[in-house]
Design an enzyme around this catalytic site. Sequence first.
Site, PDB file in Angstrom:
ATOM      1  N   ALA A 107      41.000 -52.383  37.133  1.00 63.38           N
ATOM      2  CA  ALA A 107      40.353 -52.497  35.835  1.00 63.38           C
ATOM      3  C   ALA A 107      40.347 -51.100  35.223  1.00 63.38           C
ATOM      4  O   ALA A 107      40.427 -50.097  35.934  1.00 63.38           O
ATOM      5  CB  ALA A 107      38.935 -53.015  36.011  1.00 63.38           C
ATOM      6  N   GLY A 109      41.085 -54.301  40.474  1.00 61.47           N
ATOM      7  CA  GLY A 109      41.385 -55.474  39.649  1.00 61.47           C
ATOM      8  C   GLY A 109      42.857 -55.866  39.694  1.00 61.47           C
ATOM      9  O   GLY A 109      43.199 -57.028  39.478  1.00 61.47           O
ATOM     10  N   GLU A 129      43.174 -57.911  42.684  1.00 59.25           N
ATOM     11  CA  GLU A 129      42.453 -59.169  42.408  1.00 59.25           C
ATOM     12  C   GLU A 129      43.257 -60.065  41.467  1.00 59.25           C
ATOM     13  O   GLU A 129      43.276 -61.291  41.623  1.00 59.25           O
ATOM     14  CB  GLU A 129      41.077 -58.841  41.827  1.00 59.25           C
ATOM     15  N   GLU A 145      37.167 -49.880  44.982  1.00 59.36           N
ATOM     16  CA  GLU A 145      36.016 -49.746  44.082  1.00 59.36           C
ATOM     17  C   GLU A 145      34.860 -48.983  44.713  1.00 59.36           C
ATOM     18  O   GLU A 145      34.081 -48.340  44.016  1.00 59.36           O
ATOM     19  CB  GLU A 145      35.521 -51.140  43.647  1.00 59.36           C
TER      20      GLU A 145
HETATM   21  C1  HXC Z   1      42.169 -46.267  33.866  1.00 53.63           C
HETATM   22  C2  HXC Z   1      43.874 -45.310  35.094  1.00 53.63           C
HETATM   23  C3  HXC Z   1      43.574 -46.154  36.203  1.00 53.63           C
HETATM   24  C4  HXC Z   1      42.501 -47.104  36.046  1.00 53.63           C
HETATM   25  C5  HXC Z   1      45.221 -44.862  36.749  1.00 53.63           C
HETATM   26  N1  HXC Z   1      44.892 -44.535  35.490  1.00 53.63           N
HETATM   27  N2  HXC Z   1      44.425 -45.856  37.209  1.00 53.63           N
HETATM   28  N3  HXC Z   1      43.169 -45.368  33.950  1.00 53.63           N
HETATM   29  N4  HXC Z   1      41.824 -47.096  34.877  1.00 53.63           N
HETATM   30  N5  HXC Z   1      42.173 -47.968  37.012  1.00 53.63           N
HETATM   31  C6  HXC Z   1      45.505 -43.523  34.636  1.00 53.63           C
HETATM   32  C7  HXC Z   1      45.145 -42.120  35.100  1.00 53.63           C
HETATM   33  O1  HXC Z   1      43.871 -41.733  34.612  1.00 53.63           O
HETATM   34  C8  HXC Z   1      46.264 -41.308  34.481  1.00 53.63           C
HETATM   35  O2  HXC Z   1      46.008 -41.133  33.104  1.00 53.63           O
HETATM   36  C9  HXC Z   1      47.468 -42.256  34.612  1.00 53.63           C
HETATM   37  O3  HXC Z   1      46.917 -43.564  34.751  1.00 53.63           O
HETATM   38  C10 HXC Z   1      48.313 -41.947  35.828  1.00 53.63           C
HETATM   39  O4  HXC Z   1      47.463 -41.941  36.949  1.00 53.63           O
HETATM   40  P1  HXC Z   1      47.429 -40.724  38.003  1.00 53.63           P
HETATM   41  O5  HXC Z   1      46.143 -40.770  38.711  1.00 53.63           O
HETATM   42  O6  HXC Z   1      47.780 -39.431  37.319  1.00 53.63           O
HETATM   43  O7  HXC Z   1      48.639 -41.116  38.973  1.00 53.63           O
HETATM   44  P2  HXC Z   1      48.809 -40.763  40.512  1.00 53.63           P
HETATM   45  O8  HXC Z   1      48.407 -39.334  40.776  1.00 53.63           O
HETATM   46  O9  HXC Z   1      50.189 -41.187  40.862  1.00 53.63           O
HETATM   47  O10 HXC Z   1      47.747 -41.668  41.294  1.00 53.63           O
HETATM   48  C11 HXC Z   1      47.880 -43.090  41.268  1.00 53.63           C
HETATM   49  C12 HXC Z   1      46.575 -43.754  41.764  1.00 53.63           C
HETATM   50  C13 HXC Z   1      45.382 -43.238  40.926  1.00 53.63           C
HETATM   51  C14 HXC Z   1      46.365 -43.457  43.236  1.00 53.63           C
HETATM   52  C15 HXC Z   1      46.768 -45.274  41.590  1.00 53.63           C
HETATM   53  O11 HXC Z   1      45.715 -43.337  39.541  1.00 53.63           O
HETATM   54  C16 HXC Z   1      44.117 -43.996  41.171  1.00 53.63           C
HETATM   55  O12 HXC Z   1      43.461 -43.803  42.190  1.00 53.63           O
HETATM   56  N6  HXC Z   1      43.720 -44.832  40.214  1.00 53.63           N
HETATM   57  C17 HXC Z   1      42.483 -45.583  40.262  1.00 53.63           C
HETATM   58  C18 HXC Z   1      42.578 -46.707  41.254  1.00 53.63           C
HETATM   59  C19 HXC Z   1      41.269 -47.472  41.325  1.00 53.63           C
HETATM   60  O13 HXC Z   1      40.241 -46.905  41.676  1.00 53.63           O
HETATM   61  N7  HXC Z   1      41.318 -48.745  40.975  1.00 53.63           N
HETATM   62  C20 HXC Z   1      40.146 -49.559  40.952  1.00 53.63           C
HETATM   63  C21 HXC Z   1      39.570 -49.556  39.594  1.00 53.63           C
HETATM   64  S1  HXC Z   1      38.013 -50.358  39.518  1.00 53.63           S
HETATM   65  P3  HXC Z   1      46.197 -39.706  32.374  1.00 53.63           P
HETATM   66  O14 HXC Z   1      45.710 -39.962  30.972  1.00 53.63           O
HETATM   67  O15 HXC Z   1      45.402 -38.721  33.155  1.00 53.63           O
HETATM   68  O16 HXC Z   1      47.680 -39.460  32.459  1.00 53.63           O
HETATM   69  C22 HXC Z   1      38.381 -51.944  39.439  1.00 53.63           C
HETATM   70  C23 HXC Z   1      37.162 -52.764  39.335  1.00 53.63           C
HETATM   71  C24 HXC Z   1      37.354 -54.221  39.458  1.00 53.63           C
HETATM   72  O17 HXC Z   1      39.457 -52.374  39.414  1.00 53.63           O
HETATM   73  C25 HXC Z   1      36.100 -54.910  39.183  1.00 53.63           C
HETATM   74  C26 HXC Z   1      34.838 -54.356  39.765  1.00 53.63           C
HETATM   75  C27 HXC Z   1      34.172 -53.271  38.987  1.00 53.63           C
END
Ligand code: HXC
Length: 256
Positions: free
Chosen positions: A64, A107, A110, A130
Amino acid sequence: MPNSIKVTQTGGVVLVELNRPKALNALNQEIMEEIVETLVPLDRDPSVGCFVLTGNEKAFAAGADIKEMGSKTYMDVFTNDLFADWDKFAAMRTPKIAAVAGYALGGGCELAMMCDMIFAAESAQFGQPEIKLGVMPGMGGSQRLTKLVGKSKAMDMILTGRMMDAVEAERSGLAARVIANDELMAETMKAAETIASFGKPSVMMARETVERALESSLREGLMFERRVFQSMFATEDQKEGMAAFAEKRKAEFKGK
Ligand code: HXC
């Protein structure tokens, strides 16, 4: 025209590509609305026999949208029932295959699990991270992942936030197949074409019956299966399928 997804129909298969590459296909409100508004009407279209949902080589979807969600209050998420509209996607009755390469996190994992089966490229990485954000899965992860891989591995994934690769995902029952990276789309489209070649009503009934196994006792599920199976004898496709076998020819299903 949708902005965050690309939708292409070829024959009976609708390919849906998540298209926010700069954000690793993070699932924001717009992408959810576009998926639901575009796909729900196609779900009811008899010419559509299967959906394929995919991302790109780097990410199926990295979760998400954290940036969109971060500042919301409890009242925002409660009154708007955050993520509830994803149920409309999950409830679609035409089969949907998730073709996953790269990250399927939070998400994203999911969303893949809302599909009827997951085909994983060797590069796929699944996770429910998360907990690292101070929250927990909120789009079905605690429930669907547990039903697919069992309590112990679901706890491992959800409480440590670690990722699972494609081989582990297939071994655990999360993914149906592991496919070489450069063959992911060809093999997935082939499976989708096969599904779309069958009569849509029987495919929908079979899908619904498997789905029921996750939600009912064995006794109830078996009775549901028997009744649905028996009801298929009211379809022309049953007569055609069995006659074609006896006559040693290819069946021509009409979806009736
Ligand atoms: C918004 C996101 C994002 C996300 C990545 N980006 N994941 N933006 N929401 N979930 C954006 C980053 O901010 C970045 O933007 C660009 O995408 C590239 O990501 P990087 O981090 O620079 O890439 P990398 O170093 O290759 O790392 C990849 C990654 C990392 C390991 C996947 O991006 C990451 O950990 N993302 C979050 C994963 C996560 O926690 N997902 C769960 C979300 S919560 P910029 O602008 O800086 O270039 C969820 C909740 C579900 O899903 C429902 C319950 C609440």
